[in-house]
Design an enzyme around this catalytic site. Structure first.
Site, PDB file in Angstrom:
ATOM      1  N   SER A 134      -0.928   0.681   0.051  1.00 16.09           N
ATOM      2  CA  SER A 134       0.968   0.756  -0.034  1.00 16.09           C
ATOM      3  C   SER A 134       0.822   1.340   2.016  1.00 16.09           C
ATOM      4  CB  SER A 134       1.177   1.151  -1.134  1.00 16.09           C
ATOM      5  OG  SER A 134       2.835   1.316  -0.275  1.00 16.09           O
ATOM      6  N   LYS A 161       1.196 -16.656  -2.649  1.00 16.27           N
ATOM      7  CA  LYS A 161       2.414 -18.187  -2.436  1.00 16.27           C
ATOM      8  C   LYS A 161       4.026 -17.225  -1.684  1.00 16.27           C
ATOM      9  CE  LYS A 161       5.321 -18.736  -5.365  1.00 16.27           C
ATOM     10  NZ  LYS A 161       6.921 -18.544  -5.148  1.00 16.27           N
TER      11      LYS A 161
END
Length: 337
Positions: A52, A113
Site C-alpha cells: 500500500s 479490470k
C-alpha cells in the site's frame, strides 16, 4: 431445440487443482478484499504479501487476511523475491503504471479490470509483458466463470443461428461520496460498470464497425449514464450503463433461431436460459453468487497458464482486453463529438 436438448458441461477445472502461486496484493481496497477472500475460500493459491502507499494500511490488511508481509510502498512489492505474481487492485488511473513497474521487475501480473483507462495503455502493458517474457492478464472475472464457459460453447455451436442483436445493461446507484464520483480517478460508469457490457458485446459480435453513444451527466465533471449502439457486419449491440439508478443488469443474445437470456446480475455466477424460436427452453441452473464466489477463476487460470509456460490467457487474451478498451475509447469519442 427440443425439450430433450442438453446444455454442454462446463470445461472449467476444479480451482483447487491449479498449481500454487505466491501472490502479492497491490492496493488493499474493496475489490482486493474480495479477491483475497475468494482465493482463500476456493483455491490453494497463497497470498504472501500486500503493498500500500502507507505501512499502516498494508499492515491492517495483512492482519485481517493472515498475510505474512506488509509493505508500505509499492516498490517493495516489486522487489520481494517471495512473490511470483502481483494482483494490481489500485485505482484505474494507476493500473498502467503499476502493471509496467511489476513487469519491469520481472513479476507476472494480473490487473483488475479495466486493464488500463484506454486501449493505448492496455497495448503498452501487453507489449511490455511480451518483451519481458512474463504473464500479464486482465481480471475480467466474468469471462472465466463456469457459466460463461457454457455460454461460449452454446454460441460457438451455432444453435442460435446467426446472431443479430446483443443487449446488455449494468446500472448501480452510487451516492456522491463514492470514489466513482471522483474525476481524478476516472469516475463515472464507463470503466467500472461499462467494461462488463462492452466486453460482453465484443465477446459475442467482435469489433464493431461503428459506435454511437449518448450521455447524461452526473456532475459537471463526470458522466452519470451512457447508452451506446455498436454496429457490425453481423449484428448490433445495444448497451447501457449508469451510476444514477439500479437497473436489471441483464444480458441477451438474439439469433435467428433462438435467444440466450441471462438474468441480472448477468456478470456474476447464476443461471441463464436458451429459448428456441419454434418453442422449447432449456435452463442452466446455478446458484447465484457474488464476487467472492468467482474472482478466483481468473487467478487460477493465470496459475495454469504460467505453469504451462504460456504468457497470456487463452480464455481472455490481452487482445480482448485491448479491443474492449478500444470500444470504450470510441464510446468516449462519440459522446464528445
Amino acid at each position: 431445440m427440443t425439450s430433450t436438448y442438453s446444455l454442454p458441461q462446463s470445461r472449467v477445472p476444479d480451482p483447487r487443482d491449479a498449481p500454487t502461486l505466491r501472490w502479492a496484493i497491490l492496493g488493499p481496497g474493496w475489490i482486493a478484499t474480495r479477491f483475497v477472500e475468494s482465493l482463500h475460500r476456493n483455491t490453494s493459491q497463497q497470498v504472501v504479501a500486500v503493498g500500500s502507499r502507507t505501512a499502516a494500511r498494508a499492515e491492517q490488511f495483512a492482519l485481517a487476511h493472515g498475510i505474512e508481509r506488509a509493505h508500505g510502498t509499492y516498490d517493495a512489492v516489486f522487489t520481494d523475491d517471495a512473490v511470483d505474481i502481483v494482483y494490481v487492485a489500485t485505482p484505474h488511473t494507476e493500473h498502467r503504471a503499476h502493471a509496467l513497474a511489476a513487469i519491469a521487475a520481472g513479476k507476472h501480473v494480473l490487473v483488475e479490470k479495466p486493464l488500463a483507462v484506454d486501449a493505448a495503455g492496455a497495448a503498452e502493458i501487453a507489449d511490455a509483458a511480451g518483451a519481458a517474457g512474463v504473464f500479464a492478464g486482465e481480471a475480467m472475472w466474468t469471462r472465466f466463470l463456469p457459466k460463461f464457459d457454457v455460454i461460449e460453447q452454446v454460441l460457438s455451436s451455432g444453435v442460435l443461428g446467426p446472431i443479430h442483436t446483443v443487449l446488455a445493461d449494468h446500472g448501480e446507484f452510487f451516492t456522491r461520496d463514492h470514489r466513482i464520483y471522483d474525476p481524478t480517478l476516472a469516475g463515472g460508469p464507463l470503466l467500472d460498470l461499462g467494461t462488463y457490457v462492452a466486453s460482453f458485446a465484443y465477446s459475442v459480435l467482435g469489433r464493431p464497425d461503428t459506435v454511437y453513444a449518448t450521455r447524461r451527466p452526473a456532475t459537471e465533471d463526470i458522466d452519470g449514464q451512457i447508452s451506446a449502439v455498436l454496429s457490425g457486419p453481423d449484428g448490433h449491440a445495444v448497451l447501457n450503463t449508469t451510476i444514477l439508478t439500479d437497473t436489471p443488469t441483464t444480458a441477451t443474445v438474439c439469433g435467428r433461431d433462438g435467444t440466450l437470456t441471462i438474468p441480472g446480475p448477468f456478470f456474476m455466477p447464476g443461471s441463464f436460459a436458451v429459448t428456441m424460436r419454434g418453442g422449447g427452453t432449456v435452463e442452466y441452473d446455478e446458484q447465484p453468487g457474488l464476487q467472492v464466489d468467482g474472482l478466483h477463476y481468473a487467478a487460477v487460470d493465470a496459475a495454469r497458464t504460467i505453469d504451462a509456460g504460456r504468457r497470456e490467457s487463452s480464455i481472455h487474451p490481452l487482445s480482448d482486453a485491448v479491443a474492449t478498451l478500444d470500444i470504450i475509447d470510441r464510446i468516449r469519442a462519440s459522446i464528445s463529438a
